[in-house]
Design a protein around this motif. Structure first.
Motif, PDB file in Angstrom:
ATOM      1  N   GLY A  35      -2.607   0.502   6.653  1.00 51.28           N
ATOM      2  CA  GLY A  35      -2.121   0.068   5.353  1.00 51.28           C
ATOM      3  C   GLY A  35      -1.629  -1.359   5.287  1.00 51.28           C
ATOM      4  O   GLY A  35      -1.390  -1.891   4.200  1.00 51.28           O
ATOM      5  N   ARG A  36      -1.455  -2.017   6.424  1.00 48.77           N
ATOM      6  CA  ARG A  36      -0.922  -3.378   6.422  1.00 48.77           C
ATOM      7  C   ARG A  36      -2.037  -4.379   6.155  1.00 48.77           C
ATOM      8  O   ARG A  36      -3.039  -4.418   6.892  1.00 48.77           O
ATOM      9  CB  ARG A  36      -0.240  -3.692   7.751  1.00 48.77           C
ATOM     10  N   TYR A  37      -1.849  -5.187   5.117  1.00 46.97           N
ATOM     11  CA  TYR A  37      -2.811  -6.234   4.762  1.00 46.97           C
ATOM     12  C   TYR A  37      -2.055  -7.533   4.500  1.00 46.97           C
ATOM     13  O   TYR A  37      -0.884  -7.521   4.126  1.00 46.97           O
ATOM     14  CB  TYR A  37      -3.611  -5.853   3.510  1.00 46.97           C
ATOM     15  N   SER A  38      -2.757  -8.650   4.683  1.00 48.16           N
ATOM     16  CA  SER A  38      -2.135  -9.946   4.447  1.00 48.16           C
ATOM     17  C   SER A  38      -3.200 -10.956   4.061  1.00 48.16           C
ATOM     18  O   SER A  38      -4.400 -10.652   4.029  1.00 48.16           O
ATOM     19  CB  SER A  38      -1.384 -10.415   5.707  1.00 48.16           C
ATOM     20  N   THR A  39      -2.749 -12.175   3.773  1.00 49.51           N
ATOM     21  CA  THR A  39      -3.669 -13.267   3.495  1.00 49.51           C
ATOM     22  C   THR A  39      -4.372 -13.700   4.781  1.00 49.51           C
ATOM     23  O   THR A  39      -3.864 -13.484   5.883  1.00 49.51           O
ATOM     24  CB  THR A  39      -2.899 -14.460   2.909  1.00 49.51           C
ATOM     25  N   ILE A  45      10.117 -13.190   3.253  1.00 49.01           N
ATOM     26  CA  ILE A  45      10.478 -14.518   3.735  1.00 49.01           C
ATOM     27  C   ILE A  45       9.255 -15.320   4.171  1.00 49.01           C
ATOM     28  O   ILE A  45       9.357 -16.483   4.523  1.00 49.01           O
ATOM     29  CB  ILE A  45      11.498 -14.393   4.886  1.00 49.01           C
ATOM     30  N   SER A  46       8.077 -14.706   4.128  1.00 46.78           N
ATOM     31  CA  SER A  46       6.875 -15.379   4.621  1.00 46.78           C
ATOM     32  C   SER A  46       6.130 -16.082   3.495  1.00 46.78           C
ATOM     33  O   SER A  46       6.172 -15.674   2.332  1.00 46.78           O
ATOM     34  CB  SER A  46       5.932 -14.370   5.283  1.00 46.78           C
ATOM     35  N   ILE A  47       5.412 -17.133   3.851  1.00 46.75           N
ATOM     36  CA  ILE A  47       4.604 -17.841   2.863  1.00 46.75           C
ATOM     37  C   ILE A  47       3.468 -16.955   2.375  1.00 46.75           C
ATOM     38  O   ILE A  47       3.003 -17.081   1.242  1.00 46.75           O
ATOM     39  CB  ILE A  47       4.074 -19.181   3.431  1.00 46.75           C
ATOM     40  N   SER A  48       3.035 -16.024   3.208  1.00 45.85           N
ATOM     41  CA  SER A  48       1.995 -15.093   2.785  1.00 45.85           C
ATOM     42  C   SER A  48       2.452 -14.285   1.578  1.00 45.85           C
ATOM     43  O   SER A  48       1.706 -14.106   0.607  1.00 45.85           O
ATOM     44  CB  SER A  48       1.625 -14.157   3.946  1.00 45.85           C
ATOM     45  N   ALA A  58       7.229 -10.025  -8.606  1.00 41.94           N
ATOM     46  CA  ALA A  58       7.623  -9.345  -7.376  1.00 41.94           C
ATOM     47  C   ALA A  58       6.838  -8.056  -7.195  1.00 41.94           C
ATOM     48  O   ALA A  58       6.481  -7.380  -8.163  1.00 41.94           O
ATOM     49  CB  ALA A  58       9.123  -9.052  -7.397  1.00 41.94           C
ATOM     50  N   LEU A  59       6.579  -7.723  -5.936  1.00 41.77           N
ATOM     51  CA  LEU A  59       5.879  -6.482  -5.570  1.00 41.77           C
ATOM     52  C   LEU A  59       6.784  -5.636  -4.690  1.00 41.77           C
ATOM     53  O   LEU A  59       7.610  -6.160  -3.937  1.00 41.77           O
ATOM     54  CB  LEU A  59       4.592  -6.811  -4.840  1.00 41.77           C
ATOM     55  N   PRO A  60       6.634  -4.315  -4.731  1.00 40.54           N
ATOM     56  CA  PRO A  60       7.474  -3.455  -3.884  1.00 40.54           C
ATOM     57  C   PRO A  60       6.989  -3.419  -2.446  1.00 40.54           C
ATOM     58  O   PRO A  60       5.816  -3.663  -2.156  1.00 40.54           O
ATOM     59  CB  PRO A  60       7.317  -2.078  -4.533  1.00 40.54           C
ATOM     60  N   GLY A  61       7.919  -3.132  -1.521  1.00 39.57           N
ATOM     61  CA  GLY A  61       7.567  -2.889  -0.122  1.00 39.57           C
ATOM     62  C   GLY A  61       7.252  -4.151   0.654  1.00 39.57           C
ATOM     63  O   GLY A  61       6.884  -5.180   0.101  1.00 39.57           O
ATOM     64  N   SER A  62       7.449  -4.069   1.971  1.00 39.53           N
ATOM     65  CA  SER A  62       7.101  -5.172   2.868  1.00 39.53           C
ATOM     66  C   SER A  62       7.170  -4.676   4.304  1.00 39.53           C
ATOM     67  O   SER A  62       7.716  -3.617   4.575  1.00 39.53           O
ATOM     68  CB  SER A  62       8.025  -6.364   2.679  1.00 39.53           C
ATOM     69  N   TRP A  63       6.582  -5.486   5.216  1.00 39.40           N
ATOM     70  CA  TRP A  63       6.715  -5.193   6.634  1.00 39.40           C
ATOM     71  C   TRP A  63       7.360  -6.370   7.328  1.00 39.40           C
ATOM     72  O   TRP A  63       7.395  -7.462   6.811  1.00 39.40           O
ATOM     73  CB  TRP A  63       5.374  -4.891   7.290  1.00 39.40           C
ATOM     74  N   VAL A 121       0.775  -2.063   2.588  1.00 40.97           N
ATOM     75  CA  VAL A 121       2.008  -2.659   3.100  1.00 40.97           C
ATOM     76  C   VAL A 121       1.790  -4.165   3.201  1.00 40.97           C
ATOM     77  O   VAL A 121       0.934  -4.628   3.956  1.00 40.97           O
ATOM     78  CB  VAL A 121       2.390  -2.070   4.470  1.00 40.97           C
ATOM     79  N   LEU A 122       2.570  -4.916   2.446  1.00 34.00           N
ATOM     80  CA  LEU A 122       2.392  -6.365   2.340  1.00 34.00           C
ATOM     81  C   LEU A 122       3.370  -7.115   3.233  1.00 34.00           C
ATOM     82  O   LEU A 122       4.365  -6.545   3.692  1.00 34.00           O
ATOM     83  CB  LEU A 122       2.581  -6.790   0.880  1.00 34.00           C
TER      84      LEU A 122
END
Length: 294
Positions: free
Chosen positions: A181-185, A275-278, A289-294, A270-271
């Protein structure tokens, strides 16, 4: 374009001209209001789940690094022997989730210098030993006199959009080692002789098979893991068929805003952390704003 990015928002005054002012340095080191971050090698120990700042009198012996002034208070780091670290002390990657936006620029500065000092032991010209000068910001060879300065590796990180799609979409990918579920730029280092725009196009195509046309600058963020500067960009896709490389990227997907919102709320997407630039790039495209983070 001006972007609000956590690591870059509350910059401290580095007061570089004070790094050789011995009288002033002695005065502020004697001031109990001065704050010191203790680093053992390249690790920091948390206190009650937070980054601890101590007075100079409480700091151990070690190499002093002048970080600068923030809110009228002078901040240092003391880089002590790595043996001082307990089992629960962590490198910067493990501290990211507890960093506040107020602390982050100072801690990132300190850990960037600590990582550089740890990795740079011998002169690259003659192999001689370095000695620390300018309160941690210059190394001078004791044999040939060559000076070495901290280096930063430029890296691009980008949100790629498909504006031709009726709902507009953005491209995110996932590394094979990440939890489900974890994805990023997408991101990657700038190669020698390459511009930022060229690096964005090359990295996106190598990792996802997507061709990028127009590239715009978004903002930047220091990321000393070990010594990067993340250059955030917005890329517009000129192709949409995904073909991942299978090594750096295990999967890549196009997300509409509704898909991203629904899956983030459900916890199946899961985004990156706030605190990240991503995260800043993704929420800039999403529009809030979006919910959730890792």
């Amino acid at each position: 374009m001006s972007a609000e990015i956590a690591f870059s928002r509350y910059a401290h005054d580095r007061i570089g001209d004070r790094r050789t002012d011995e009288a002033w340095l002695a005065e502020v080191w004697a001031d109990p209001a001065t704050r010191v971050l203790v680093i053992a090698g390249t690790r920091i120990g948390l206190v009650d789940g937070a980054i601890p700042w101590v007075s100079p009198a409480e700091a151990p012996e070690g190499d002093r690094v002048l970080l600068g002034e923030h809110d009228g208070v002078v901040h240092f780091a003391v880089i002590a022997d790595g043996g001082l670290a307990g089992e629960d002390w962590m490198p910067l990657r493990g501290l990211v989730l507890v960093l506040t936006e107020d602390d982050a620029p100072l801690v990132v500065h300190a850990m960037g210098i600590a990582e550089w000092l740890w990795a740079t032991r011998h002169c690259i010209r003659c192999g001689g030993r370095y000695e620390i000068q300018h309160l941690g910001h210059v190394l001078r060879c004791t044999d040939c006199g060559r000076e070495e300065f901290p280096r930063t590796d430029p890296a691009v990180i980008m949100v790629v959009t498909d504006g031709e799609h009726p709902e507009d979409r953005c491209l995110l990918g996932r590394h094979p080692s990440w939890p489900p579920g974890r994805y990023s730029t997408l991101a990657g280092f700038v190669e020698p002789g390459e511009s930022i725009e060229q690096a964005v196009r090359r990295e996106v195509h190598e990792e996802s098979g997507i061709t990028v046309g127009e590239v715009e600058y978004f903002g930047s963020q220091p990321w000393p893991l070990p010594r990067s500067l993340m250059i955030g960009c917005l890329g517009k896709a000129s192709s949409t068929e995904i073909s991942v490389d299978g090594e750096e990227i295990e999967d890549a997907r196009w997300f509409t805003r509704q898909q991203m919102k629904d899956e983030a709320e459900a916890g199946t997407l899961v985004l990156p952390g706030g605190i990240s630039i991503s995260r800043s790039l993704i929420e800039h495209w999403y529009g809030g704003a979006l919910p959730g983070s890792w």
